[in-house]
Design an enzyme around this catalytic site. Structure first.
Site, PDB file in Angstrom:
ATOM      1  CB  SER A   1      19.005  -4.979  27.976  1.00 23.14           C
ATOM      2  OG  SER A   1      17.717  -5.539  28.027  1.00 23.14           O
ATOM      3  CG  MET A   2      20.387 -11.133  27.143  1.00 23.89           C
ATOM      4  SD  MET A   2      20.087 -11.938  25.536  1.00 23.89           S
ATOM      5  CE  MET A   2      21.581 -11.441  24.652  1.00 23.89           C
TER       6      MET A   2
END
Length: 255
Positions: free
Chosen positions: A94-95
């Site tokens: 994700s991030m």
């Protein structure tokens, strides 16, 4: 016991063979280094996993948080400077996938090309990902965390725990939702992407756009599940990564 890295930015959970390929792992928004303990156990001792610990969580709880992915990448790349003399790879979820990519670009500019980049649950940097959850109320922020999964129900229902983690979560949402890709030369290492087939944040075309960020091979693996599909598929992901990187002894022979 293997000594910990001499920086608060990295945690090592398991010893590895001397000269083992080094894998830097970057957590998701609201995540911490401990999230990667199970993956480290699966990869050791062939791969030495070093999990990145962002400020503002766990033992770094009282440190100022960073609300810019590019600033985060600048600092981390500097911390990794002395650890990239041997073959290394990067993985982020994700991030963390975007941070891993930005760090890889900075290390390459310093003359350290990664052996591989693994990205999970994230659209390519060149695919815009606008958002405004970081501006919402705590209730809406918590609702988005619940929607994505990955956070235990016990934590979401415990006011004291929520008070402790929400500042870091919000800062990560700020960093993620305000990130804008500035362009960079393509990496010369292969990129492997992993996503869940019902992830509300990234679909196949968004993930396939990672191919535009490398001059080398690109592979996409789609698993059943949502944004945190990787939890039940961790063994398959570890096996894929292990098979995707060259054996260190082979690299030593070639060099």
């Amino acid at each position: 016991m293997t000594p910990p890295p001499a920086t608060p930015w990295l945690r090592r959970f398991h010893p590895a063979h001397p000269g083992a390929l080094r894998l830097f792992c970057f957590p998701h928004a609201g995540g911490n280094a401990s999230y990667y303990y199970p993956l480290s156990a699966l990869l050791a001792p062939r791969i030495e996993m070093l999990a990145v610990q962002y400020p503002g969580r766990q033992e770094r709880f009282n440190e100022p948080r960073i609300e810019s992915l590019t600033e985060m990448a600048d600092v981390i790349a500097g911390e990794l400077d002395g650890l990239t003399g041997e073959p290394f790879a990067l993985f982020g979820h994700s991030m963390g996938a975007t941070v891993a990519f930005e760090v890889a670009c900075r290390l390459r500019a310093r003359g350290a090309e990664a052996t591989a980049l693994f990205v999970s649950g994230r659209r390519a940097p060149s695919v815009p990902a606008p958002g405004s959850v970081h501006l919402a109320t705590d209730e809406k922020l918590i609702a988005d965390m619940e929607y994505l999964g990955g956070t235990s129900t016990q934590m979401l229902e415990n006011p004291d725990l929520l008070d402790a983690i929400l500042p870091a979560v919000r800062s990560d949402y700020v960093a993620t939702e305000t990130y804008r890709y500035q362009g960079a030369p393509r990496l010369d290492c292969p990129i492997t992407a992993f996503i869940g087939d019902v992830d509300p944040r990234v679909d196949v075309p968004m993930a396939e756009a990672w191919a535009d960020h490398t001059t080398d091979d690109f592979r996409l693996h789609v698993f059943s599940g949502g944004h945190f599909y990787l939890v039940p598929h961790l063994e398959a992901i570890a096996e894929t990564m292990s098979l995707s990187v060259p054996d260190v002894q082979t690299l030593s022979t070639q060099n």
